[in-house]
Motif scaffolding. Structure first.
Motif, PDB file in Angstrom:
ATOM      1  N   LYS A   8      -5.476  10.320   1.839  1.00  0.00           N
ATOM      2  CA  LYS A   8      -4.494   9.925   0.835  1.00  0.00           C
ATOM      3  C   LYS A   8      -3.397   9.088   1.484  1.00  0.00           C
ATOM      4  N   ALA A   9      -2.877   8.135   0.724  1.00  0.00           N
ATOM      5  CA  ALA A   9      -1.836   7.267   1.269  1.00  0.00           C
ATOM      6  C   ALA A   9      -0.544   8.031   1.513  1.00  0.00           C
ATOM      7  N   ARG A  10      -0.261   9.026   0.675  1.00  0.00           N
ATOM      8  CA  ARG A  10       0.963   9.821   0.800  1.00  0.00           C
ATOM      9  C   ARG A  10       0.645  11.284   0.565  1.00  0.00           C
ATOM     10  N   ASP A  52       0.814  -1.214   0.000  1.00  0.00           N
ATOM     11  CA  ASP A  52       0.000   0.000   0.000  1.00  0.00           C
ATOM     12  C   ASP A  52       0.850   1.267   0.000  1.00  0.00           C
ATOM     13  N   ARG A  53       2.117   1.152   0.404  1.00  0.00           N
ATOM     14  CA  ARG A  53       2.993   2.313   0.439  1.00  0.00           C
ATOM     15  C   ARG A  53       3.875   2.418  -0.812  1.00  0.00           C
ATOM     16  N   ARG A  77       7.444  12.220  -0.189  1.00  0.00           N
ATOM     17  CA  ARG A  77       6.136  12.366   0.427  1.00  0.00           C
ATOM     18  C   ARG A  77       6.147  11.763   1.831  1.00  0.00           C
ATOM     19  N   TYR A  78       5.007  11.852   2.502  1.00  0.00           N
ATOM     20  CA  TYR A  78       4.919  11.375   3.880  1.00  0.00           C
ATOM     21  C   TYR A  78       3.675  10.514   4.039  1.00  0.00           C
ATOM     22  N   ALA A  79       3.817   9.483   4.851  1.00  0.00           N
ATOM     23  CA  ALA A  79       2.711   8.561   5.122  1.00  0.00           C
ATOM     24  C   ALA A  79       2.731   8.196   6.599  1.00  0.00           C
ATOM     25  N   ASP A 134       4.661   3.318  -4.595  1.00  0.00           N
ATOM     26  CA  ASP A 134       4.094   4.356  -5.456  1.00  0.00           C
ATOM     27  C   ASP A 134       3.132   3.735  -6.462  1.00  0.00           C
ATOM     28  N   LEU A 158       4.387  10.128  11.328  1.00  0.00           N
ATOM     29  CA  LEU A 158       4.605  10.072   9.879  1.00  0.00           C
ATOM     30  C   LEU A 158       5.998   9.516   9.594  1.00  0.00           C
TER      31      LEU A 158
END
Length: 358
Positions: free
Chosen positions: A211-213, A57-58, A250-252, A60, A244
């Motif tokens: 949003k995931a990221r 899921d993380r 980006r950040y998740a 891209d 995070l």
């Protein structure tokens, strides 16, 4: 190589090929996917190929889409795809994930046994005194989950319960009940309690965004009244507290459970205000009209949501005629109870959107 060099520049050095020029950006992605598919297929003729992807899921979206394509074409090939995803993410509807799941055999992972947690802590602290005592306590709280064990370890490091002195680790001979949360959710709640109000607000807005990221710019749009330098500081704070984590640019969230925890005690009035703020932020992204409509509904702006959907479908009537189901699938992917309200509004008007003007 002429195509793959767009994602792997060294292909030019190895082959001397010249990059293929694409007249339209949308032609590049399918060309890259086809070249990669042919490359992997060719490799399977000479050897067994294993491809692994942790936290799918993380990954891209383009890479996840290619993995889904491989999964569809893997039948009869000497190819094995192995991926991992958390239980509470596997049903979240990430693009490409459904295809991967439909082509896969699920293998649920069991928690670590106590002896395995011992080995994990020994790999971190070596033969330091009291390491097995610490492992026992952490195993009890983490219920054998490796990531939770590591996060609890970091929790104790941050509070100087575990220290590094004179070149070796010093572990406590006993751990007071007040020094260690009773559960991983307790540790997560303790981290939230340490956040300043602005960092907490940003984290909650990110959780609601869904949003995931998130990029720096997307985070900044969620708190438009905050100076850029302060937004960067808030993101750094959320990273340092392990809420995070950076992924590329980006950040998740570090754990799938963060959004639910962040929103669990959020007053409805505050939640509606954040939904309104997110809807305003999404105005900068025309392709997110459906998501923006969902946030408008959640903020109590039903009429504005319907107006936005009318405009969206009027400008894309041809797409609706060609593939009306695609739009409804996007609506069903909206979080929470937004789908019921938004879909009801669309269903009552959908035939008018798709009907050609006389």
């Amino acid at each position: 190589a002429a195509v793959l060099c767009h994602v792997w520049p060294r292909a030019l050095e190895l082959t001397g090929a010249r990059p293929r020029v694409f007249q339209r950006d949308r032609e590049l992605r399918p060309a890259i996917q086809q070249e990669l598919l042919e490359l992997v297929t060719d490799l399977t003729r000479h050897a067994f190929v294993l491809i692994t992807a942790d936290d799918v899921d993380r990954v891209d979206e383009p890479s996840r889409a290619f993995l889904a394509l491989l999964a569809e074409r893997a039948t009869g090939q000497r190819l094995l795809l192995v991926g991992s995803v958390a239980d509470d993410v596997s049903s979240a509807g990430f693009e490409g994930l459904t295809v991967l799941q439909s082509k896969s055999t699920p293998l649920p992972l069991t928690p670590l046994a106590a002896a395995e947690t011992d080995r994990l802590l020994l790999s971190l602290f070596g033969e330091a005194p009291n390491v097995l005592l610490l492992a026992s306590r952490l195993h009890e709280v983490s219920e054998g989950l490796p990531q939770a064990t590591l996060q609890l370890t970091q929790y104790l490091l941050d509070r100087d319960v575990i220290t590094w002195r004179d070149g070796h680790w010093v572990l406590p001979s006993q751990i007071e009940s007040s020094a260690l949360p009773s559960s991983i959710s307790g540790a997560m709640s303790a981290r939230l309690a340490e956040l300043d109000s602005m960092s907490l607000t940003l984290a909650r807005a990110i959780a609601l965004q869904g949003k995931a990221r998130m990029s720096h710019e997307e985070c900044a749009r969620l708190v438009p009244e905050t100076p850029w330098s302060a937004v960067l500081h808030q993101i750094d704070t959320l990273v340092s507290t392990q809420v995070l984590q950076p992924l590329e640019e980006r950040y998740a969230f570090t754990r799938p459970g963060w959004p639910a925890l962040l929103l669990s005690d959020l007053p409805e009035e505050t939640k509606r205000a954040l939904h309104a703020r997110i809807a305003e932020a999404l105005a900068h992204e025309p392709q997110t009209a459906l998501q923006r409509a969902g946030h408008l509904v959640a903020s109590g702006q039903d009429e504005a949501a319907i107006d936005l959907l009318l405009m969206h479908y009027e400008t894309s009537a041809e797409q609706v005629r060609q593939d009306p189901g695609q739009r409804f699938e996007q609506i069903r992917a909206l979080p929470g109870n937004w789908m019921a309200t938004v879909e009801a509004a669309i269903e009552s008007e959908a035939s008018d959107f798709a009907r050609p003007s006389s």
